[in-house]
Design a protein around this motif. Structure first.
Motif, PDB file in Angstrom:
ATOM      1  N   ASP A  12      37.470  28.370  39.634  1.00  0.00           N
ATOM      2  CA  ASP A  12      37.045  29.419  38.708  1.00  0.00           C
ATOM      3  C   ASP A  12      35.607  29.254  38.227  1.00  0.00           C
ATOM      4  OD1 ASP A  12      38.881  31.476  38.413  1.00  0.00           O
ATOM      5  OD2 ASP A  12      40.131  30.350  37.026  1.00  0.00           O
ATOM      6  N   SER A  13      34.977  28.130  38.536  1.00  0.00           N
ATOM      7  CA  SER A  13      33.616  27.898  38.064  1.00  0.00           C
ATOM      8  C   SER A  13      32.957  26.846  38.954  1.00  0.00           C
ATOM      9  CB  SER A  13      33.615  27.415  36.612  1.00  0.00           C
ATOM     10  OG  SER A  13      34.214  26.127  36.520  1.00  0.00           O
ATOM     11  N   ARG A  52      36.654  33.198  45.689  1.00  0.00           N
ATOM     12  CA  ARG A  52      37.464  33.477  44.491  1.00  0.00           C
ATOM     13  C   ARG A  52      37.396  34.947  44.106  1.00  0.00           C
ATOM     14  NH1 ARG A  52      41.902  32.390  41.826  1.00  0.00           N
ATOM     15  NH2 ARG A  52      41.688  32.091  39.583  1.00  0.00           N
ATOM     16  N   GLU A  53      36.182  35.501  44.081  1.00  0.00           N
ATOM     17  CA  GLU A  53      36.017  36.873  43.592  1.00  0.00           C
ATOM     18  C   GLU A  53      36.450  37.914  44.612  1.00  0.00           C
ATOM     19  OE1 GLU A  53      35.648  37.380  40.620  1.00  0.00           O
ATOM     20  OE2 GLU A  53      34.854  35.472  39.916  1.00  0.00           O
ATOM     21  N   ASP A  90      43.926  23.480  36.707  1.00  0.00           N
ATOM     22  CA  ASP A  90      42.773  23.723  37.569  1.00  0.00           C
ATOM     23  C   ASP A  90      42.937  23.039  38.922  1.00  0.00           C
ATOM     24  OD1 ASP A  90      41.564  25.226  35.599  1.00  0.00           O
ATOM     25  OD2 ASP A  90      40.452  23.527  34.773  1.00  0.00           O
ATOM     26  N   GLN A 137      44.589  26.036  40.836  1.00  0.00           N
ATOM     27  CA  GLN A 137      45.251  27.129  40.122  1.00  0.00           C
ATOM     28  C   GLN A 137      46.776  27.061  40.256  1.00  0.00           C
ATOM     29  OE1 GLN A 137      43.269  29.101  38.160  1.00  0.00           O
ATOM     30  NE2 GLN A 137      41.664  27.710  38.904  1.00  0.00           N
ATOM     31  N   ARG A 159      32.662  30.716  45.015  1.00  0.00           N
ATOM     32  CA  ARG A 159      32.560  31.885  44.142  1.00  0.00           C
ATOM     33  C   ARG A 159      32.877  33.164  44.916  1.00  0.00           C
ATOM     34  NH1 ARG A 159      34.227  31.686  40.708  1.00  0.00           N
ATOM     35  NH2 ARG A 159      33.120  33.216  39.446  1.00  0.00           N
TER      36      ARG A 159
END
Length: 353
Positions: free
Chosen positions: A235-236, A201-202, A284, A258, A198
């Motif tokens: 993404d999750s 990704r962010e 994904d 991705q 997380r």
């Protein structure tokens, strides 16, 4: 050892990632309720002097689900940001840390079922009171950021220190959330990889960023293992689980996250959207050479319009010799069964292009 994450924090503040976070930023309060002072009105207490209205509380089923994995089965009915704001309003010198800091910085995954965490002058105390935060003793050389909320200034640990605290909390069993049984990696490590994914990704963190920012805060060998297991494209949290399962049961495939596919059937660079072409979908997880793909279909894929769109995408991919699986939350909950499906996918004959 002096904190080593300042340079990475500065890169994040300068816009390194897709999530805006910087020292002195204003907090966006639209996604969650603000706590109000307790009084004669019927409120759900979230701290010693603040609460929320019953209609603002989290769904009871979700609260119970989170509490079942919590180390002390704490049932938190308020959003993580709501609770930490209440504590910091009452104690302006306290510093939000761990999952509370992550939530204020914009990474809310795993936080709503966690204790409110603060740094202050007290020794370590893990709370058993819904209105009291868990507390760690502050170090004199600590780096802090501030976040504005109307007339209040909230103190918070910066991103890389927050990440280190979150990792240490899961390895130390200060916080847990449900992970399905039967994974090749033990549960604390799975949770740590989900956290790392997380943040990567962010904030677009590279392995080099992680090594530098976590130096002296997390064991070096542990960081190296996390680097090997993590990915900046998940993404999750369920996508992280799927990737770990796929890498374990079909290691012969070069899974990438991705992967963009365009309406002319061409495949782009993972994680990059070429705006000069029309995007059909982003896979994904995929092995481009083998034409294999995995999707995670969350709840929004149940909508009729999305189902129609998904069916159209699958038809296009099939016509271009792709073979894949659409995976749901129920499938992720049974890793052994999911692994057998992925192995069957991997061993299926390649389609003629």
């Amino acid at each position: 050892m002096k904190y080593q994450g300042d340079r990475i924090d500065e890169l994040i503040a300068g816009g390194l990632g897709r999530l805006p976070a910087q020292d002195g930023m204003q907090l966006n309060t639209a996604p969650f309720p603000l706590p109000v002072p307790l009084g004669p009105a019927r409120l759900v207490p979230v701290s010693a002097r603040h609460g929320i209205t019953p209609d603002q509380a989290r769904p009871r089923g979700l609260v119970a689900h989170d509490a079942a994995s919590h180390p002390r089965t704490m049932q938190y009915r308020a959003d993580a940001r709501t609770r930490i704001i209440a504590h910091l309003r009452e104690h302006p010198t306290w510093i939000a840390s761990h999952f509370s800091a992550a939530a204020l910085l914009g990474i809310t995954d795993f936080a709503d079922g966690a204790d409110a965490f603060v740094l202050n002058r007290n020794k370590l105390h893990l709370t058993d009171d819904l209105r009291v935060p868990s507390q760690h003793q502050v170090r004199s050389c600590l780096s802090t950021w501030s976040i504005g909320l109307a007339e209040h200034t909230l103190l918070v640990t910066p991103p890389m220190l927050t990440l280190a605290h979150c990792l240490r909390a899961v390895f130390g069993e200060e916080h847990r959330w449900h992970t399905p049984p039967g994974l090749a990696v033990d549960a604390p490590m799975v949770r740590a990889v989900q956290i790392i994914d997380r943040f990567r990704r962010e904030f677009h963190l590279t392995p080099e960023h992680l090594r530098e920012g976590l130096r002296g805060l997390v064991n070096g060998r542990t960081v190296e293992r996390l680097v090997r297991l993590s990915d900046d494209g998940a993404d999750s949290p369920p996508e992280t689980l799927i990737r770990l399962i796929a890498r374990d049961c079909a290691p012969e495939y070069q899974w990438q996250s991705q992967v963009p596919v365009y309406t002319d059937g061409t495949v782009g660079e993972p994680g990059v959207d070429d705006t000069s072409r029309t995007l059909l979908t982003v896979l994904d997880l995929a092995d481009v050479a083998a034409r294999r793909y995995l999707y995670y279909d969350g709840d929004h894929h149940l909508l009729r319009e999305r189902r129609d769109q998904d069916s159209t995408i699958t038809a296009h991919l099939t016509s271009w010799s792709w073979t894949g699986l659409r995976i749901t939350a129920g499938m992720v909950a049974d890793p052994a069964s999911l692994a057998s499906h992925i192995r069957a996918l991997a061993s299926a004959p390649a389609r003629a292009a």
